[in-house]
Design a protein around this motif. Structure first.
Motif, PDB file in Angstrom:
ATOM      1  N   UNK A  20       0.822  -1.221   0.000  1.00 23.65           N
ATOM      2  CA  UNK A  20       0.000   0.000   0.000  1.00 23.65           C
ATOM      3  C   UNK A  20       0.851   1.263   0.000  1.00 23.65           C
ATOM      4  N   UNK A  21       2.071   1.170   0.476  1.00 26.09           N
ATOM      5  CA  UNK A  21       2.953   2.332   0.501  1.00 26.09           C
ATOM      6  C   UNK A  21       3.318   2.772  -0.918  1.00 26.09           C
ATOM      7  N   UNK A  22       3.196   1.874  -1.905  1.00 28.67           N
ATOM      8  CA  UNK A  22       3.483   2.241  -3.290  1.00 28.67           C
ATOM      9  C   UNK A  22       2.346   3.063  -3.903  1.00 28.67           C
ATOM     10  N   UNK A  25       2.108   7.703   0.030  1.00 30.54           N
ATOM     11  CA  UNK A  25       2.763   7.709   1.333  1.00 30.54           C
ATOM     12  C   UNK A  25       1.951   8.505   2.348  1.00 30.54           C
ATOM     13  N   UNK A  26       0.721   8.800   2.025  1.00 33.88           N
ATOM     14  CA  UNK A  26      -0.128   9.558   2.941  1.00 33.88           C
ATOM     15  C   UNK A  26      -1.082   8.615   3.675  1.00 33.88           C
ATOM     16  N   UNK A  27      -2.254   9.094   3.967  1.00 37.73           N
ATOM     17  CA  UNK A  27      -3.234   8.345   4.745  1.00 37.73           C
ATOM     18  C   UNK A  27      -3.636   7.035   4.060  1.00 37.73           C
ATOM     19  N   UNK A  31      -4.414   3.453   5.570  1.00 43.05           N
ATOM     20  CA  UNK A  31      -5.833   3.108   5.504  1.00 43.05           C
ATOM     21  C   UNK A  31      -6.080   1.721   4.937  1.00 43.05           C
ATOM     22  N   UNK A  32      -5.287   1.321   3.947  1.00 46.18           N
ATOM     23  CA  UNK A  32      -5.461  -0.008   3.340  1.00 46.18           C
ATOM     24  C   UNK A  32      -5.180  -1.115   4.362  1.00 46.18           C
ATOM     25  N   UNK A  33      -4.033  -1.091   5.076  1.00 48.24           N
ATOM     26  CA  UNK A  33      -3.819  -2.145   6.077  1.00 48.24           C
ATOM     27  C   UNK A  33      -4.814  -2.105   7.238  1.00 48.24           C
ATOM     28  N   UNK A  34      -5.272  -0.916   7.599  1.00 48.82           N
ATOM     29  CA  UNK A  34      -6.286  -0.827   8.663  1.00 48.82           C
ATOM     30  C   UNK A  34      -7.569  -1.501   8.207  1.00 48.82           C
ATOM     31  N   UNK A  35      -7.980  -1.220   6.975  1.00 47.26           N
ATOM     32  CA  UNK A  35      -9.191  -1.857   6.447  1.00 47.26           C
ATOM     33  C   UNK A  35      -9.020  -3.375   6.364  1.00 47.26           C
ATOM     34  N   UNK A  36      -7.852  -3.820   5.948  1.00 52.45           N
ATOM     35  CA  UNK A  36      -7.598  -5.257   5.857  1.00 52.45           C
ATOM     36  C   UNK A  36      -7.628  -5.898   7.239  1.00 52.45           C
ATOM     37  N   UNK A  37      -7.146  -5.191   8.241  1.00 52.94           N
ATOM     38  CA  UNK A  37      -7.193  -5.709   9.615  1.00 52.94           C
ATOM     39  C   UNK A  37      -8.633  -5.965  10.039  1.00 52.94           C
ATOM     40  N   UNK A  57       4.163   4.102   9.816  1.00 53.79           N
ATOM     41  CA  UNK A  57       4.388   5.129  10.844  1.00 53.79           C
ATOM     42  C   UNK A  57       5.879   5.421  10.997  1.00 53.79           C
ATOM     43  N   UNK A  58       6.702   4.400  10.908  1.00 56.98           N
ATOM     44  CA  UNK A  58       8.144   4.601  10.979  1.00 56.98           C
ATOM     45  C   UNK A  58       8.662   5.397   9.789  1.00 56.98           C
ATOM     46  N   UNK A  59       8.126   5.128   8.607  1.00 52.62           N
ATOM     47  CA  UNK A  59       8.533   5.886   7.415  1.00 52.62           C
ATOM     48  C   UNK A  59       8.218   7.366   7.613  1.00 52.62           C
ATOM     49  N   UNK A  60       7.030   7.661   8.136  1.00 52.86           N
ATOM     50  CA  UNK A  60       6.673   9.060   8.389  1.00 52.86           C
ATOM     51  C   UNK A  60       7.592   9.678   9.439  1.00 52.86           C
ATOM     52  N   UNK A  61       7.834   8.946  10.521  1.00 49.68           N
ATOM     53  CA  UNK A  61       8.678   9.445  11.606  1.00 49.68           C
ATOM     54  C   UNK A  61      10.080   9.765  11.107  1.00 49.68           C
ATOM     55  N   UNK A  62      10.700   8.812  10.401  1.00 52.18           N
ATOM     56  CA  UNK A  62      12.058   9.029   9.911  1.00 52.18           C
ATOM     57  C   UNK A  62      12.089  10.087   8.808  1.00 52.18           C
ATOM     58  N   UNK A  63      11.021  10.204   8.045  1.00 50.19           N
ATOM     59  CA  UNK A  63      10.945  11.265   7.039  1.00 50.19           C
ATOM     60  C   UNK A  63      10.969  12.649   7.668  1.00 50.19           C
TER      61      UNK A  63
END
Length: 117
Positions: A20-22, A25-27, A31-37, A57-63
């Motif tokens: 989903x990150x491809x 890189x935003x919501x 959102x895709x993995x949350x929906x799949x969960x 979340x780590x990608x956003x944090x390190x970004x």
């Protein structure tokens, strides 16, 4: 963690969670993995989706951490850190996708990330 779950569906949903990150890189990437969960009752798919959320979340944090010194050096440090960050980010995502394709019955764990979930 094997059960009576469909291997093809498990592979698809796990790969969709990590890939989903491809899309964005935003919501949407979270959102895709949350929906799949929420829609899947497969424990391997849920573990992959949670790991994917943690990775995003780590990608956003390190970004954000890369952005700060880049701004302080007027972008000079960004010429080194942003390509390195993207290479690591895309490389780990491709590794996760390859793992989900080859071993759909095992959840993937990203190395060196902070896990919130």
């Amino acid at each position: 963690m094997q059960g009576t779950h469909d291997s093809a569906k498990r592979r698809l949903l796990s790969c969709l969670s990590h890939g989903a990150i491809f899309f964005s890189t935003t919501i949407l990437s979270v959102g895709v993995p949350i929906a799949i969960t929420f829609i899947s009752d497969d424990p391997v798919v849920q573990a992959n989706a949670k790991e994917s959320i943690n990775f995003h979340f780590n990608v956003w944090f390190w970004g954000i951490l890369i952005l700060i010194p880049s701004l302080l050096t007027f972008g000079l440090l960004g010429w080194i850190l942003f390509p390195l960050g993207y290479a690591i980010h895309w490389g780990l995502t491709i590794w996760a996708l390859a793992h989900c394709f080859t071993k759909p019955d095992e959840p993937f764990r990203y190395p060196f990330i902070f896990r919130l979930l």
